[in-house]
Design a protein around this motif. Sequence first.
Motif, PDB file in Angstrom:
ATOM      1  N   ASN A  22       2.300  -3.001  -3.264  1.00 24.11           N
ATOM      2  CA  ASN A  22       2.356  -4.907  -2.888  1.00 24.11           C
ATOM      3  C   ASN A  22       3.214  -4.829  -1.857  1.00 24.11           C
ATOM      4  O   ASN A  22       2.111  -5.483  -0.715  1.00 24.11           O
ATOM      5  CB  ASN A  22       2.400  -5.137  -3.725  1.00 24.11           C
ATOM      6  N   GLY A  25       2.361  -2.634   1.225  1.00 26.22           N
ATOM      7  CA  GLY A  25       1.291  -3.139   1.615  1.00 26.22           C
ATOM      8  C   GLY A  25       1.370  -4.188   2.864  1.00 26.22           C
ATOM      9  O   GLY A  25       0.333  -4.207   3.851  1.00 26.22           O
ATOM     10  N   ALA A  26       2.559  -5.141   1.772  1.00 23.02           N
ATOM     11  CA  ALA A  26       2.658  -6.221   3.086  1.00 23.02           C
ATOM     12  C   ALA A  26       2.920  -6.136   4.690  1.00 23.02           C
ATOM     13  O   ALA A  26       2.565  -6.466   5.196  1.00 23.02           O
ATOM     14  CB  ALA A  26       3.193  -7.314   2.226  1.00 23.02           C
ATOM     15  N   GLU A  27       3.842  -4.460   4.369  1.00 21.82           N
ATOM     16  CA  GLU A  27       4.499  -4.574   5.459  1.00 21.82           C
ATOM     17  C   GLU A  27       3.952  -3.881   6.438  1.00 21.82           C
ATOM     18  O   GLU A  27       4.108  -3.926   7.545  1.00 21.82           O
ATOM     19  CB  GLU A  27       6.048  -3.909   5.226  1.00 21.82           C
ATOM     20  N   ASP A  29       0.670  -4.695   6.791  1.00 22.90           N
ATOM     21  CA  ASP A  29      -0.377  -5.202   7.274  1.00 22.90           C
ATOM     22  C   ASP A  29      -0.185  -4.912   8.676  1.00 22.90           C
ATOM     23  O   ASP A  29      -1.173  -6.010   9.694  1.00 22.90           O
ATOM     24  CB  ASP A  29      -0.044  -6.564   7.026  1.00 22.90           C
ATOM     25  N   HIS A  32      -1.073  -1.930  10.999  1.00 24.74           N
ATOM     26  CA  HIS A  32      -2.407  -1.755  10.963  1.00 24.74           C
ATOM     27  C   HIS A  32      -2.696  -2.915  11.604  1.00 24.74           C
ATOM     28  O   HIS A  32      -4.132  -2.464  12.834  1.00 24.74           O
ATOM     29  CB  HIS A  32      -3.138  -2.444   9.167  1.00 24.74           C
ATOM     30  N   ALA A  33      -2.385  -4.101  11.495  1.00 28.87           N
ATOM     31  CA  ALA A  33      -3.596  -4.431  13.354  1.00 28.87           C
ATOM     32  C   ALA A  33      -2.702  -4.453  14.380  1.00 28.87           C
ATOM     33  O   ALA A  33      -3.743  -4.875  15.003  1.00 28.87           O
ATOM     34  CB  ALA A  33      -2.800  -6.374  12.857  1.00 28.87           C
ATOM     35  N   LEU A  63      -3.431   2.034   1.378  1.00 29.96           N
ATOM     36  CA  LEU A  63      -2.704   1.211   1.919  1.00 29.96           C
ATOM     37  C   LEU A  63      -2.408   2.204   2.868  1.00 29.96           C
ATOM     38  O   LEU A  63      -2.161   1.611   4.150  1.00 29.96           O
ATOM     39  CB  LEU A  63      -0.416   1.950   1.560  1.00 29.96           C
ATOM     40  N   SER A  65      -5.528   3.972   6.260  1.00 29.39           N
ATOM     41  CA  SER A  65      -6.152   3.477   7.409  1.00 29.39           C
ATOM     42  C   SER A  65      -7.631   3.450   7.440  1.00 29.39           C
ATOM     43  O   SER A  65      -7.514   4.491   6.053  1.00 29.39           O
ATOM     44  CB  SER A  65      -5.465   3.503   8.394  1.00 29.39           C
TER      45      SER A  65
END
Length: 359
Positions: A22, A25-27, A29, A32-33, A63, A65
């Motif tokens: 988790n 995954g937050a890091e 984000d 991914h953007a 996690l 792409s």
Amino acid sequence: SPEDGRRRAVYIISDGKLDDANRIGAELDGLHASKAEVFGIVVRRFQNSDVVDQEAEKTLKPLTSAPQDDHFINIDMDHLASEDNPLSTICDPTAPFGKYLSTSAAAQRPCYQYEARRDCHTDRGCAWSDLSLQCVGSPCLPHCEESVCVGDVLNNCGWDAQDEVCFQKNVCDVDASECPAPECVVEDGSCVLNPCGMTTVEACVMDEACKWSCEAEMCVANECTATDAASCGSACEWYEDDHGDGHDVCAAKRCTALQEELCVADLNCEWSDNECAPTACGKYPTEQLCSHDPMCRYDATACPAACVPATPSCNSITDSCECHAHPECFWLASQETCVEGQYGACPTLDLVVLFDGSG
């Protein structure tokens, strides 16, 4: 892509469950953007996945792409150590991960990355080898002086004065009246590369768009390349994979000869009830379909290539003459038994092999 034009990629490799998935995954984000490519690799100890590997996949794959199936792979340790591992093929457009990072539209790339002959010929720095069946560096490139370059007539080298580079001349860049066959063909009044101009069977059958004609003894276009039954032409037949492995294929109709002599010349066929019909193994048109039947084997040396009865195991042969007919077998006269050649010198033997699994 980032404003500076650089690509961003993250490779996450694990051999077990990610307890902090988790947080990771937050890091990710933000990456991914920014259109960064995030890949995941689970490395397993054994050939088949166990519970540990499955848990690792559950936490790592989400996690990656999109599409996640293309950005995630579960491999064994041997694959990770091989030459074609995901880290060694980062920019190879023919590799599962490499296609997302490579500059596939670039005018030039390493020659070995061109898998098809026609693609190889689009790069002046490369040449297709019918001997090694791969795209290799042009033999003209090492010539750094114009005099040496133009003097290499054997390799058809030519000097590019603008780039000051020695390239191999395009053999098809001639008048239509002088178009050399089979490498080239005349289309719309111009001499162009013949997509099926290979001169060997091995090079020809590597390209799905081509096939080897045994009658003409040359490589010709394959008219049966449809990917669905509806589009499979009249000269072709749709063969379904009974094993459900997705190897359904459109292939040329076989065993259509009207004379027995012509029929039996094809190892895929037999003359039965006054007509030509596929044998028990000959009904499989491709190597993939043939390999599914343990009673059959694919003979790529036959012309046309054929799915034929598999060679019986040495232990199942009871006749000495038949045993001698198979070079991989050996006849033990003292025991009147046919055995595999590597065991021909063994006595009657009980053998136990122990592997240490503690480490």
